[in-house]
Design an enzyme around this catalytic site. Structure first.
Site, PDB file in Angstrom:
ATOM      1  N   SER A  81      23.969   1.955  79.442  1.00  0.00           N
ATOM      2  CA  SER A  81      25.100   1.169  79.276  1.00  0.00           C
ATOM      3  C   SER A  81      25.605   1.062  77.997  1.00  0.00           C
ATOM      4  O   SER A  81      24.831   1.479  77.063  1.00  0.00           O
ATOM      5  CB  SER A  81      25.348  -0.096  80.085  1.00  0.00           C
ATOM      6  N   ILE A  87      26.363   0.632  74.341  1.00  0.00           N
ATOM      7  CA  ILE A  87      26.604   1.397  73.021  1.00  0.00           C
ATOM      8  C   ILE A  87      25.523   2.688  73.240  1.00  0.00           C
ATOM      9  O   ILE A  87      26.049   3.676  72.809  1.00  0.00           O
ATOM     10  CB  ILE A  87      25.707   0.600  71.717  1.00  0.00           C
ATOM     11  N   SER A 146      20.714  -5.456  64.393  1.00  0.00           N
ATOM     12  CA  SER A 146      21.831  -6.624  64.899  1.00  0.00           C
ATOM     13  C   SER A 146      22.475  -7.233  63.326  1.00  0.00           C
ATOM     14  O   SER A 146      21.453  -7.254  62.641  1.00  0.00           O
ATOM     15  CB  SER A 146      21.724  -7.497  65.774  1.00  0.00           C
ATOM     16  N   TYR A 157      16.922 -14.687  70.079  1.00  0.00           N
ATOM     17  CA  TYR A 157      17.365 -12.989  69.936  1.00  0.00           C
ATOM     18  C   TYR A 157      17.351 -12.631  68.240  1.00  0.00           C
ATOM     19  O   TYR A 157      16.817 -11.564  67.776  1.00  0.00           O
ATOM     20  CB  TYR A 157      18.838 -13.010  70.381  1.00  0.00           C
ATOM     21  N   LYS A 193      15.478  -9.885  66.221  1.00  0.00           N
ATOM     22  CA  LYS A 193      15.910  -8.664  65.254  1.00  0.00           C
ATOM     23  C   LYS A 193      15.465  -8.950  63.992  1.00  0.00           C
ATOM     24  O   LYS A 193      15.397  -7.854  63.208  1.00  0.00           O
ATOM     25  CB  LYS A 193      17.460  -8.952  65.572  1.00  0.00           C
ATOM     26  N   SER A 198      30.311  -4.021  75.350  1.00  0.00           N
ATOM     27  CA  SER A 198      29.122  -3.783  76.127  1.00  0.00           C
ATOM     28  C   SER A 198      28.934  -4.867  77.242  1.00  0.00           C
ATOM     29  O   SER A 198      29.588  -5.968  77.155  1.00  0.00           O
ATOM     30  CB  SER A 198      27.979  -3.315  75.298  1.00  0.00           C
TER      31      SER A 198
END
Ligand SMILES: NC(=O)c1ccc[n+]([C@@H]2O[C@H](COP(=O)([O-])OP(=O)(O)OC[C@H]3O[C@@H](n4cnc5c(N)ncnc54)[C@H](OP(=O)(O)O)[C@@H]3O)[C@@H](O)[C@H]2O)c1
Length: 334
Positions: A58, A60, A188, A201, A205, A237
């Site tokens: 799904s 990107i 990100s 998150y 990253k 997305s």
């Protein structure tokens, strides 16, 4: 003489204005936009290459697979949902000259580290080599740190960090053997910017950025192997729907506002330009996020002030049940 000076001043002013307009319209950092205009085009780089895309089912990753298929790359598609990967494979074949054997579906959960060797062996057995690994699988988070179980922070590290570095460690020896390869990791903007509601998150990253920036230096003795870190801002997305909430078995689920986000197709194109030109780090984002990236890089004190203000608004939105970013960046009129 005076006229000549005036003319030169006008030229400088015009040039300056053109650069400002370019910056206002930019949707990526200036080195990436330069490479898109004057560098190698993806069309000249990927025909016949074997490209392994994780998170291909799904968003990107899916958009990237369609563009790579049209460029004539042979593909390995990985994520957990095999049926979705088969759907992506079917479309890749439909829109390109690829044949069934050119697209290999290798489904597994990235957190299942014990599956990585067998998966890598299967790809090498099928194609004989891996030219490009796109580490794209990942999950995000929408929850306040104090309300979030430690398991969520662990899961985020397992998927975004440990799963990613483990697969990279399995693929790298094959690239070293061929003295050639590209490791492309979708990090990100939160890989170098702090973002409220995404503490776990952002941490995962940041870890990814630290790992691949160090690995790039270690691989300096293999000039044919390159490491690119790509830092997107908001992209259309399923990332928010699939994001962890307070508990590890809980997803955000609600349909997120996509109107202020970059289309996944544009993000995928800029990822391919990054990879074609072996750029070490690129930022892919519209303003105001792009501007914030520059502040974080060059004026951290201002950056803290701006992100503090925006961050409080995000938290307020989240607490009132809205999409965290929608009220001030949404392009919807209703
Ligand atoms: N969209 C954005 O705004 C944005 C911004 C910056 C960075 N990114 C990064 O871009 C990457 C792609 O995200 P996206 O926006 O395209 O989101 P997405 O639509 O939710 O796609 C995530 C992909 O990762 C796969 N995945 C999730 N957990 C997995 C696991 N445990 N094992 C294997 N695959 C797994 C999913 O497939 P299955 O469910 O089939 O496993 C899916 O294909 C992520 O690394 C994300 O952090 C996105």
């Amino acid at each position: 003489m005076d006229l000549l000076i005036l003319l030169m001043l006008c030229c400088c002013l015009a040039y300056f204005l053109i650069q400002i307009i370019r910056f206002i319209k930019a949707d990526a950092d200036l080195t990436l936009l330069w490479a898109e205009r004057f560098g190698h085009s993806p069309e000249s780089k990927f025909r016949g290459s074997v490209v392994w895309v994780t998170g291909a089912s799904s968003g990107i990753g899916e958009a990237l697979c369609y563009q790579l298929a049209k460029l004539g790359a042979r593909l390995v598609l990985t994520s957990r949902r095999e049926a979705e990967l088969q759907r992506v494979k079917k479309k890749c074949i439909e829109i390109s000259g690829l044949e069934n054997n050119d697209v290999l579906v290798v489904p597994f959960d990235l957190t299942n580290i014990s599956a990585h060797k067998a998966a890598t062996d299967k790809v090498v057995e099928h194609f004989g080599r891996i030219d490009v690994l796109v580490n794209n699988s990942g999950r995000s988070q929408r929850s306040l740190c104090l309300d979030t179980d430690l398991d969520v922070f662990r899961e985020l590290m397992e998927i975004n960090y440990f799963g990613t570095i483990s697969l990279t460690k399995h693929v790298l020896p094959h690239m070293i053997q061929k003295k050639k390869g590209k490791i492309v990791t979708i990090s990100s903007v939160t890989g170098f910017v702090g973002v409220p509601l995404s503490s776990g998150y952002a941490a995962s990253k940041h870890a990814v950025q630290g790992f691949f920036n160090s690995l790039r230096i270690e691989l300096g003795c293999y000039p044919g192997i390159t490491v690119s870190n790509i830092c997107p801002g908001p992209v259309q997305s399923n990332i928010v729907e699939n994001a962890f909430a307070e508990h590890a078995n809980q997803k955000v689920g609600a349909t997120a506002d996509q109107s202020y986000k970059m289309p996944a197709e544009r993000c995928a194109r800029l990822i391919l330009v990054t990879a074609a030109n072996d750029l070490n780090e690129t930022w892919i984002s519209d303003h105001p996020y792009l501007l914030i990236c520059y502040f974080w890089q060059y004026a951290p004190t201002w950056a803290w002030w701006i992100t503090g203000k925006i961050g409080q608004k995000r938290i307020q939105n989240f607490k009132s049940g809205m999409d965290a970013d929608s009220s001030y960046f949404s392009k919807k009129t209703s």
